[in-house]
Scaffold this motif. Structure first.
Motif, PDB file in Angstrom:
ATOM      1  N   LYS A  74      -3.344  -1.335  -4.319  1.00 35.03           N
ATOM      2  CA  LYS A  74      -4.674  -0.709  -4.143  1.00 35.03           C
ATOM      3  C   LYS A  74      -5.674  -1.257  -5.157  1.00 35.03           C
ATOM      4  O   LYS A  74      -6.822  -1.538  -4.821  1.00 35.03           O
ATOM      5  CB  LYS A  74      -4.487   0.805  -4.302  1.00 35.03           C
ATOM      6  CG  LYS A  74      -5.739   1.626  -4.418  1.00 35.03           C
ATOM      7  CD  LYS A  74      -6.239   2.005  -3.025  1.00 35.03           C
ATOM      8  CE  LYS A  74      -7.362   3.030  -3.028  1.00 35.03           C
ATOM      9  NZ  LYS A  74      -8.562   2.635  -3.744  1.00 35.03           N
TER      10      LYS A  74
ATOM     11  N   ASP B 204       0.353  -3.705   5.049  1.00 35.99           N
ATOM     12  CA  ASP B 204       1.175  -3.099   3.996  1.00 35.99           C
ATOM     13  C   ASP B 204       2.533  -3.799   3.994  1.00 35.99           C
ATOM     14  O   ASP B 204       3.318  -3.638   4.934  1.00 35.99           O
ATOM     15  CB  ASP B 204       1.349  -1.602   4.297  1.00 35.99           C
ATOM     16  CG  ASP B 204       2.246  -0.913   3.271  1.00 35.99           C
ATOM     17  OD1 ASP B 204       2.625  -1.555   2.263  1.00 35.99           O
ATOM     18  OD2 ASP B 204       2.562   0.279   3.476  1.00 35.99           O
TER      19      ASP B 204
ATOM     20  N   GLU C 138       4.919  -3.282   1.860  1.00 31.52           N
ATOM     21  CA  GLU C 138       5.925  -2.320   1.378  1.00 31.52           C
ATOM     22  C   GLU C 138       6.858  -2.900   0.317  1.00 31.52           C
ATOM     23  O   GLU C 138       7.921  -2.331   0.056  1.00 31.52           O
ATOM     24  CB  GLU C 138       6.790  -1.801   2.540  1.00 31.52           C
ATOM     25  CG  GLU C 138       6.028  -1.165   3.664  1.00 31.52           C
ATOM     26  CD  GLU C 138       6.940  -0.880   4.858  1.00 31.52           C
ATOM     27  OE1 GLU C 138       7.561   0.196   4.899  1.00 31.52           O
ATOM     28  OE2 GLU C 138       7.030  -1.767   5.732  1.00 31.52           O
TER      29      GLU C 138
ATOM     30  N   ALA D   1       2.578   0.737  -4.891  1.00 34.22           N
ATOM     31  CA  ALA D   1       1.404   1.085  -4.077  1.00 34.22           C
ATOM     32  C   ALA D   1       0.101   1.062  -4.875  1.00 34.22           C
ATOM     33  O   ALA D   1      -0.913   0.525  -4.424  1.00 34.22           O
ATOM     34  CB  ALA D   1       1.605   2.464  -3.444  1.00 34.22           C
TER      35      ALA D   1
ATOM     36  N   GLN E 165      -5.839  -5.855   6.730  1.00 31.80           N
ATOM     37  CA  GLN E 165      -4.850  -5.414   5.731  1.00 31.80           C
ATOM     38  C   GLN E 165      -3.475  -5.253   6.353  1.00 31.80           C
ATOM     39  O   GLN E 165      -3.367  -4.726   7.457  1.00 31.80           O
ATOM     40  CB  GLN E 165      -5.231  -4.041   5.168  1.00 31.80           C
ATOM     41  CG  GLN E 165      -6.419  -4.025   4.249  1.00 31.80           C
ATOM     42  CD  GLN E 165      -6.912  -2.607   4.074  1.00 31.80           C
ATOM     43  OE1 GLN E 165      -7.397  -1.992   5.019  1.00 31.80           O
ATOM     44  NE2 GLN E 165      -6.781  -2.072   2.876  1.00 31.80           N
TER      45      GLN E 165
ATOM     46  N   TYR F  66       0.843  -1.201   0.000  1.00 26.86           N
ATOM     47  CA  TYR F  66       0.000   0.000   0.000  1.00 26.86           C
ATOM     48  C   TYR F  66       0.875   1.246   0.000  1.00 26.86           C
ATOM     49  O   TYR F  66       0.370   2.359   0.086  1.00 26.86           O
ATOM     50  CB  TYR F  66      -0.944  -0.007   1.204  1.00 26.86           C
ATOM     51  CG  TYR F  66      -1.987  -1.124   1.154  1.00 26.86           C
ATOM     52  CD1 TYR F  66      -3.126  -1.000   0.355  1.00 26.86           C
ATOM     53  CD2 TYR F  66      -1.830  -2.292   1.883  1.00 26.86           C
ATOM     54  CE1 TYR F  66      -4.086  -2.003   0.299  1.00 26.86           C
ATOM     55  CE2 TYR F  66      -2.782  -3.309   1.840  1.00 26.86           C
ATOM     56  CZ  TYR F  66      -3.898  -3.159   1.040  1.00 26.86           C
ATOM     57  OH  TYR F  66      -4.853  -4.153   0.985  1.00 26.86           O
ATOM     58  N   SER F  67       2.192   1.047  -0.061  1.00 31.99           N
ATOM     59  CA  SER F  67       3.122   2.180  -0.177  1.00 31.99           C
ATOM     60  C   SER F  67       4.271   1.742  -1.082  1.00 31.99           C
ATOM     61  O   SER F  67       4.406   0.554  -1.386  1.00 31.99           O
ATOM     62  CB  SER F  67       3.654   2.573   1.217  1.00 31.99           C
ATOM     63  OG  SER F  67       4.343   1.488   1.801  1.00 31.99           O
TER      64      SER F  67
END
Ligand code: PHB
Length: 400
Positions: free
Chosen positions: A57, A85, A87, A53, A83, A48-49
């Motif tokens: 999404k 993340d 990374e 990212a 969720q 999510y980053s």
């Protein structure tokens, strides 16, 4: 047996065997609707980053869209989400996966994008017998030597989407090609598979260029391509890195003299940000924006209505992860504990995907068409079918 009645009835049967409860007593408990039973806990482990990212999404949005279209359920079971993340960091992947499985006690994990992260997830999934549905990462081993009954992929293998490009580029008259990618599993396997197809056709790889993931300092490598003057270039980059590479390639003027080809991730989910610099790039992928089938039309309009964005391959792969689980759970009437039957139904599922027909090989990898696309009018438009119902060889997989 459905999930909702399995707990009381099993306990009853055990007691019943000791002669304390008769079979008739089982029926004193009314059967609640399956959707009112314990929700199915889905763990999303996605980027999510970072450079991937947007890809994470869109997978998340695609999955949720499919579930919403089933009234918030899969096979009659309500769905809830956790969720994480990831990374796109392989070094954090084992801890992240263990957290979902051990602490959050998810029923299954959907993830991820990055091949190196996916490898760590596959190991934990095998050790804990957790169901894992991979909605992107193409690492060949996941449906090769590391294959297992609880591991599925709704995306592709790195081999599958790139090997067909070898013949395509040779047939286009290219004989000497330079490859360029990030130096990690996905890049190396995609470039390797392209090279396999290209050399088999009679072509020559002049040089393999690479830089560490997720670096985007392309200048020295672009200069090297200009010096080597190959007939064409084959590239794998994705997400933010792909946007920058395609822009740098065009800014150096190379798009006018050395045609750029690649795995379709180069221009999928990135095309809007690349603008005119992407025009004319040809890629192979298991999707094209203008595939003319009812499932694609329905998907694209629903995705746009939900998110305001145009759907892409990542959204399709998330959507199809929902479809695959729905096929399995419907077959077992929502009973997640009926694992053998569930897996069998998932392995034999035939899905009318927005990408076209999708089935699964014994290793859990999709059997699917691979399309040649060209960037025209800001879209990845279908040129031809580069490979019909392409099946990954699943080298090293011992599960049948
Ligand atoms: C991968 O690491 O397997 C990967 C990442 C991004 C893509 C495709 C494959 O777009």
């Amino acid at each position: 047996m459905s999930h909702s009645i399995s707990s009381p009835s099993r306990r009853s049967v055990l007691l019943g065997s000791a002669g304390l409860i008769t079979a008739g007593s089982i029926f004193r408990f009314p059967t609640p609707a399956i959707a009112q039973g314990a929700p199915l806990k889905v763990g999303f482990m996605l980027p999510y980053s970072g450079t991937f990212a947007k890809l994470g999404k869109f997978i998340d949005d695609g999955f949720r869209l499919y579930v919403e279209q089933q009234g918030g359920t899969l096979g009659g079971r309500r769905v809830e989400y956790v969720q994480v993340d990831d990374e796109s960091k392989p070094e954090s992947a084992t801890d992240n996966m263990n957290r979902l499985v051990g602490r959050d006690k998810v029923d299954l994990v959907v993830g991820t994008v990055h091949s190196g992260v996916a490898m760590a997830m596959v190991k934990v999934a095998r050790d804990t017998n957790t169901m894992l549905v991979i909605p992107n990462a193409g690492v060949n081993e996941a449906t090769g030597p590391m294959c297992a009954p609880n591991i599925f992929r709704t995306s592709f293998s790195n081999w599958q989407v790139c090997e067909p490009m070898g013949k395509v580029m040779f047939d286009a008259g290219h004989r000497k090609v330079v490859t360029i990618t990030w130096r990690y599993a996905a890049g190396q396997q995609m470039v390797g598979a392209f090279g396999e197809g290209f050399k088999k056709a009679g072509g020559e790889i002049v040089e393999d260029l690479a830089l560490p993931f997720p670096e985007v300092e392309f200048q020295a490598l672009v200069t090297r391509i200009a010096t080597l003057k190959p007939d064409a270039v084959f590239a794998f980059f994705a997400g933010g890195g792909a946007v920058k590479f395609v822009k740098d390639y065009a800014a150096a003027g190379l798009n006018k003299s050395i045609p750029l080809y690649g795995a379709g991730f180069l221009t999928d989910g990135t095309i809007e940000a690349q603008g005119a610099s992407a025009n004319g790039i040809k890629t192979t992928l298991h999707y094209a924006d203008n595939l003319d089938n009812p499932a694609n039309q329905k998907f694209l309009s629903a995705f746009k209505a939900k998110t305001g964005s145009d759907g892409d391959i990542y959204a399709v792969q998330g959507y199809d992860a929902g479809a695959l689980l729905n096929a399995g759970l419907t077959a077992v009437k929502g009973d997640w504990s009926a694992r053998t039957e569930l897996v069998k139904a998932m392995r034999t599922a035939k899905i009318e995907s927005p990408r076209g027909p999708m089935s699964f090989n014994a290793a859990g990898n999709p059997v699917q068409n691979v399309y040649l696309r060209e960037v025209r009018n800001g879209r990845n438009e279908l040129v031809s079918i580069a490979g019909q119902a392409v099946n990954d060889p699943a080298r090293g997989c011992k599960v049948s």
